[in-house]
Design a protein around this motif. Structure first.
Motif, PDB file in Angstrom:
ATOM      1  N   GLU A   1       0.821  -1.209   0.000  1.00  0.00           N
ATOM      2  CA  GLU A   1       0.000   0.000   0.000  1.00  0.00           C
ATOM      3  C   GLU A   1       0.857   1.263   0.000  1.00  0.00           C
ATOM      4  OE1 GLU A   1      -2.658  -0.192   3.286  1.00  0.00           O
ATOM      5  OE2 GLU A   1      -3.668  -2.026   2.592  1.00  0.00           O
TER       6      GLU A   1
ATOM      7  N   ASP B   1      -4.978  -7.513  -6.849  1.00  0.00           N
ATOM      8  CA  ASP B   1      -5.343  -7.187  -5.468  1.00  0.00           C
ATOM      9  C   ASP B   1      -4.379  -7.822  -4.476  1.00  0.00           C
ATOM     10  OD1 ASP B   1      -7.038  -5.435  -4.302  1.00  0.00           O
ATOM     11  OD2 ASP B   1      -8.679  -6.835  -3.983  1.00  0.00           O
TER      12      ASP B   1
ATOM     13  N   ARG C   1       3.985  -3.309 -10.494  1.00  0.00           N
ATOM     14  CA  ARG C   1       3.019  -2.898  -9.471  1.00  0.00           C
ATOM     15  C   ARG C   1       1.602  -2.848 -10.029  1.00  0.00           C
ATOM     16  NH1 ARG C   1       1.561   2.262  -7.341  1.00  0.00           N
ATOM     17  NH2 ARG C   1       3.189   3.247  -8.592  1.00  0.00           N
TER      18      ARG C   1
ATOM     19  N   GLU D   1      -1.544  -4.740  -8.339  1.00  0.00           N
ATOM     20  CA  GLU D   1      -2.783  -4.059  -7.966  1.00  0.00           C
ATOM     21  C   GLU D   1      -3.982  -4.657  -8.687  1.00  0.00           C
ATOM     22  OE1 GLU D   1      -1.781  -0.012  -8.817  1.00  0.00           O
ATOM     23  OE2 GLU D   1      -0.688   0.264  -6.928  1.00  0.00           O
TER      24      GLU D   1
END
Length: 307
Positions: free
Chosen positions: A78, A192, A185, A189
């Protein structure tokens, strides 16, 4: 500021190993820009304090609970701003600019991919666990019957171990180990991150299987070499194997047809039993074999925990 790669490290009661790992990252990474994000999983050995005192320019997240490997990496990700995310175990040591090499390979690769390196033990002999084949009913049959151990160099009887291949060539594989796993990345993402149903073990295999469904390839980059000691945060072999078998059964439930799940569970129990019986026979010559036999029998006795 954005970076070429965000390096994620999860620490849990591996103080000295983690410090050595982080030092090797700084020493060996010279050509790509990077940020280091470390999550300490509520260690009781002073890991967080030692990291904070030794390395002032990394991001340290002190968790008040053990989030597991999957949860802690998701938390670290995150904070990531890099083009790529690199998962790195704390019981590793980077060699010969391995991070520079794997990121450069990925940046030059025209296809979407997940990338791993070539891992070595502390004595610099091959640690083949940097990658493996996908679990299938056939691979579990071979493990459950002992064929994968008897014929280690056979890709037919040892498909998850990939036979005799020494991880010394660029090659597409089914799954990359989370001890050293590079992924764009944007793909992380899109996936998830890790599935939080996995606490420890199995999450990296699941990630790779899902990435491949998106069209990504999993590639080994042999020039990216590192030491991976393995198992430093969980030293009791019986507990480790039960966790590993439980994660494998979760993978069966998620990725296999329903008819195969029960078969896979029975092969896990058979895997433990056949190792116990083989080691009991060898135990007439060695006390160490007898001890290992008892460890495997404890795994067999606990089969209700993973089937």
């Amino acid at each position: 500021m954005s970076f070429d790669v965000s390096i994620l490290v999860v620490s849990y009661n591996t103080r000295e190993e983690t410090l050595a790992c982080l030092a090797s990252v700084y020493e060996q990474t010279k050509e790509v820009s990077f940020e280091l994000i470390v999550v300490d999983n509520a260690s009781s050995d002073g890991s967080a304090e030692a990291i904070e005192e030794t390395f002032s320019d990394l991001t340290l997240i002190k968790s008040t609970e053990n989030l597991g490997f999957a949860g802690a990496n998701n938390l670290a990700a995150e904070k990531a701003t890099g083009e790529y995310v690199l998962l790195l175990n704390p019981d590793t040591v980077i060699l010969d600019q391995a991070i520079d090499r794997i990121v450069a390979f990925a940046q030059a690769d025209s296809e979407m991919g997940v990338y791993g390196g070539r891992t070595l033990f502390g004595d610099l002999t091959l640690n083949a666990n940097s990658c493996h084949g996908a679990p299938t009913p056939w691979s579990l049959f071979c493990m459950g019957t002992g064929f994968s151990s008897l014929f280690r160099n056979s890709t037919f009887f040892n498909p998850e171990g990939l036979g005799a291949w020494r991880r010394d060539s660029v090659r597409e594989v089914d799954c990359i180990s989370g001890c050293f796993l590079l992924i764009k990345r944007s793909i992380w993402e899109q996936l998830d991150g890790f599935d939080l149903d996995y606490f420890m073990y199995g999450e990296d295999t699941d990630l790779c299987l899902r990435a491949r469904k998106l069209g990504a390839k999993c590639l080994i980059v042999p020039d990216a070499q590192l030491i991976h000691y393995g198992g430093r945060s969980e030293r009791v072999r019986g507990d480790k194997m039960v966790r590993l078998f439980k994660a494998k059964h979760q993978l069966f439930q998620k990725h296999w047809s329903p008819w195969a799940v029960g078969f896979g569970g029975s092969m896990l129990a058979s895997w433990a039993l056949t190792r116990y019986l083989a080691l009991r026979v060898l135990g007439f010559a060695s006390a160490s074999y007898r001890q290992r036999a008892e460890e495997w029998y404890s795994v067999f006795r606990r089969r209700r925990e993973y089937t």
